[in-house]
Design a protein around this motif. Sequence first.
Motif, PDB file in Angstrom:
ATOM      1  N   LEU A   8       0.816  -1.216   0.000  1.00  0.00           N
ATOM      2  CA  LEU A   8       0.000   0.000   0.000  1.00  0.00           C
ATOM      3  C   LEU A   8       0.849   1.265   0.000  1.00  0.00           C
ATOM      4  N   ALA A   9       1.950   1.239   0.728  1.00  0.00           N
ATOM      5  CA  ALA A   9       2.776   2.442   0.831  1.00  0.00           C
ATOM      6  C   ALA A   9       3.466   2.792  -0.482  1.00  0.00           C
ATOM      7  N   SER A  10       3.755   1.808  -1.282  1.00  0.00           N
ATOM      8  CA  SER A  10       4.514   2.075  -2.508  1.00  0.00           C
ATOM      9  C   SER A  10       3.651   2.283  -3.751  1.00  0.00           C
ATOM     10  N   TYR A  11       2.445   1.773  -3.760  1.00  0.00           N
ATOM     11  CA  TYR A  11       1.655   1.798  -4.996  1.00  0.00           C
ATOM     12  C   TYR A  11       1.276   3.210  -5.426  1.00  0.00           C
ATOM     13  N   ASP A  12       0.667   3.977  -4.552  1.00  0.00           N
ATOM     14  CA  ASP A  12       0.220   5.320  -4.938  1.00  0.00           C
ATOM     15  C   ASP A  12       1.385   6.218  -5.339  1.00  0.00           C
ATOM     16  N   GLN A  13       2.497   6.098  -4.621  1.00  0.00           N
ATOM     17  CA  GLN A  13       3.682   6.885  -4.977  1.00  0.00           C
ATOM     18  C   GLN A  13       4.203   6.472  -6.349  1.00  0.00           C
ATOM     19  N   SER A  14       4.162   5.189  -6.636  1.00  0.00           N
ATOM     20  CA  SER A  14       4.630   4.696  -7.932  1.00  0.00           C
ATOM     21  C   SER A  14       3.714   5.147  -9.054  1.00  0.00           C
ATOM     22  N   VAL A  15       2.407   5.125  -8.816  1.00  0.00           N
ATOM     23  CA  VAL A  15       1.456   5.598  -9.828  1.00  0.00           C
ATOM     24  C   VAL A  15       1.741   7.056 -10.149  1.00  0.00           C
ATOM     25  N   GLU A  16       1.911   7.856  -9.115  1.00  0.00           N
ATOM     26  CA  GLU A  16       2.186   9.279  -9.305  1.00  0.00           C
ATOM     27  C   GLU A  16       3.479   9.480 -10.097  1.00  0.00           C
ATOM     28  N   PHE A  17       4.524   8.721  -9.747  1.00  0.00           N
ATOM     29  CA  PHE A  17       5.800   8.835 -10.444  1.00  0.00           C
ATOM     30  C   PHE A  17       5.674   8.455 -11.914  1.00  0.00           C
ATOM     31  N   PHE A  18       5.092   7.287 -12.188  1.00  0.00           N
ATOM     32  CA  PHE A  18       5.020   6.810 -13.574  1.00  0.00           C
ATOM     33  C   PHE A  18       4.072   7.648 -14.429  1.00  0.00           C
ATOM     34  N   LYS A  19       3.050   8.180 -13.831  1.00  0.00           N
ATOM     35  CA  LYS A  19       2.097   8.993 -14.585  1.00  0.00           C
ATOM     36  C   LYS A  19       2.653  10.397 -14.837  1.00  0.00           C
ATOM     37  N   ASP A  20       3.140  11.041 -13.793  1.00  0.00           N
ATOM     38  CA  ASP A  20       3.558  12.440 -13.904  1.00  0.00           C
ATOM     39  C   ASP A  20       4.986  12.614 -14.399  1.00  0.00           C
ATOM     40  N   GLY A  25       1.143   5.769 -20.048  1.00  0.00           N
ATOM     41  CA  GLY A  25      -0.308   5.701 -20.162  1.00  0.00           C
ATOM     42  C   GLY A  25      -0.905   4.955 -18.987  1.00  0.00           C
ATOM     43  N   GLU A  26      -2.227   4.864 -18.966  1.00  0.00           N
ATOM     44  CA  GLU A  26      -2.905   4.265 -17.809  1.00  0.00           C
ATOM     45  C   GLU A  26      -2.524   2.802 -17.596  1.00  0.00           C
ATOM     46  N   ALA A  27      -2.602   1.995 -18.633  1.00  0.00           N
ATOM     47  CA  ALA A  27      -2.301   0.559 -18.476  1.00  0.00           C
ATOM     48  C   ALA A  27      -0.841   0.344 -18.089  1.00  0.00           C
ATOM     49  N   SER A  28       0.071   1.051 -18.745  1.00  0.00           N
ATOM     50  CA  SER A  28       1.493   0.913 -18.425  1.00  0.00           C
ATOM     51  C   SER A  28       1.795   1.385 -17.007  1.00  0.00           C
ATOM     52  N   THR A  29       1.117   2.450 -16.597  1.00  0.00           N
ATOM     53  CA  THR A  29       1.310   2.962 -15.239  1.00  0.00           C
ATOM     54  C   THR A  29       0.879   1.934 -14.208  1.00  0.00           C
ATOM     55  N   VAL A  30      -0.269   1.312 -14.416  1.00  0.00           N
ATOM     56  CA  VAL A  30      -0.775   0.319 -13.465  1.00  0.00           C
ATOM     57  C   VAL A  30       0.171  -0.877 -13.391  1.00  0.00           C
ATOM     58  N   VAL A  31       0.640  -1.350 -14.514  1.00  0.00           N
ATOM     59  CA  VAL A  31       1.544  -2.501 -14.524  1.00  0.00           C
ATOM     60  C   VAL A  31       2.885  -2.145 -13.877  1.00  0.00           C
ATOM     61  N   ALA A  32       3.442  -1.003 -14.223  1.00  0.00           N
ATOM     62  CA  ALA A  32       4.728  -0.598 -13.654  1.00  0.00           C
ATOM     63  C   ALA A  32       4.617  -0.345 -12.150  1.00  0.00           C
ATOM     64  N   ALA A  33       3.579   0.373 -11.743  1.00  0.00           N
ATOM     65  CA  ALA A  33       3.408   0.670 -10.315  1.00  0.00           C
ATOM     66  C   ALA A  33       3.114  -0.594  -9.519  1.00  0.00           C
ATOM     67  N   HIS A 101       1.330 -11.908  -7.163  1.00  0.00           N
ATOM     68  CA  HIS A 101       0.095 -11.817  -6.371  1.00  0.00           C
ATOM     69  C   HIS A 101      -0.285 -10.346  -6.158  1.00  0.00           C
ATOM     70  N   VAL A 102       0.686  -9.547  -5.779  1.00  0.00           N
ATOM     71  CA  VAL A 102       0.447  -8.121  -5.541  1.00  0.00           C
ATOM     72  C   VAL A 102       0.069  -7.426  -6.850  1.00  0.00           C
ATOM     73  N   MET A 103       0.769  -7.751  -7.911  1.00  0.00           N
ATOM     74  CA  MET A 103       0.474  -7.139  -9.211  1.00  0.00           C
ATOM     75  C   MET A 103      -0.944  -7.444  -9.653  1.00  0.00           C
ATOM     76  N   PHE A 108      -6.457  -6.069 -10.985  1.00  0.00           N
ATOM     77  CA  PHE A 108      -7.888  -6.363 -10.838  1.00  0.00           C
ATOM     78  C   PHE A 108      -8.632  -5.217 -10.174  1.00  0.00           C
ATOM     79  N   LEU A 109      -8.020  -4.616  -9.166  1.00  0.00           N
ATOM     80  CA  LEU A 109      -8.662  -3.479  -8.501  1.00  0.00           C
ATOM     81  C   LEU A 109      -8.877  -2.334  -9.482  1.00  0.00           C
ATOM     82  N   ASN A 110      -7.882  -2.067 -10.301  1.00  0.00           N
ATOM     83  CA  ASN A 110      -8.016  -1.011 -11.305  1.00  0.00           C
ATOM     84  C   ASN A 110      -9.149  -1.304 -12.277  1.00  0.00           C
ATOM     85  N   GLN A 111      -9.268  -2.554 -12.694  1.00  0.00           N
ATOM     86  CA  GLN A 111     -10.340  -2.930 -13.628  1.00  0.00           C
ATOM     87  C   GLN A 111     -11.714  -2.838 -12.961  1.00  0.00           C
TER      88      GLN A 111
END
Length: 121
Positions: A8-20, A25-33, A101-103, A108-111
């Motif tokens: 949980l601590a790393s996902y949102d920060q990673s999304v922000e990093f990969f997106k901004d 793009g959205e799919a690549s950001t979700v997979v990378a994060a 498992h985490v990925m 799935f949550l994003n979908q």
Amino acid sequence: MALNMGMLASYDQSVEFFKDSVGLGEASTVVAASSVSGFFAAACSLPFDYVKTQIQKMQPDAEGKYPYTGSLDCAAKTLKQGGPFKFYTEFPVYCVRIAPHVMMTWIFLNQIQKLEKSYGL
């Protein structure tokens, strides 16, 4: 608990990093994060899993005495004998087991969130 903390601590920060910062793009950001999140989930939880496994595998010696009296004793003896990196024995194998498992959880949550949005929820 440690796995969820790393996840949980790393996902949102990673999304922000990969997106901004990276501009994915959205799919690549979700997979990378989710990949980064899987790595940190494994890194945070492996020391606890290592101690748990040592407790589960312990056998009594010839006198019937077990090597550890509990989890804290096991952690202290491991730290004293092998240093902090001893807790990360077999990290690549553990990461390959935990990270997917985490990925999948994040993907799935994003979908599910996209589906909810499409129904106005």
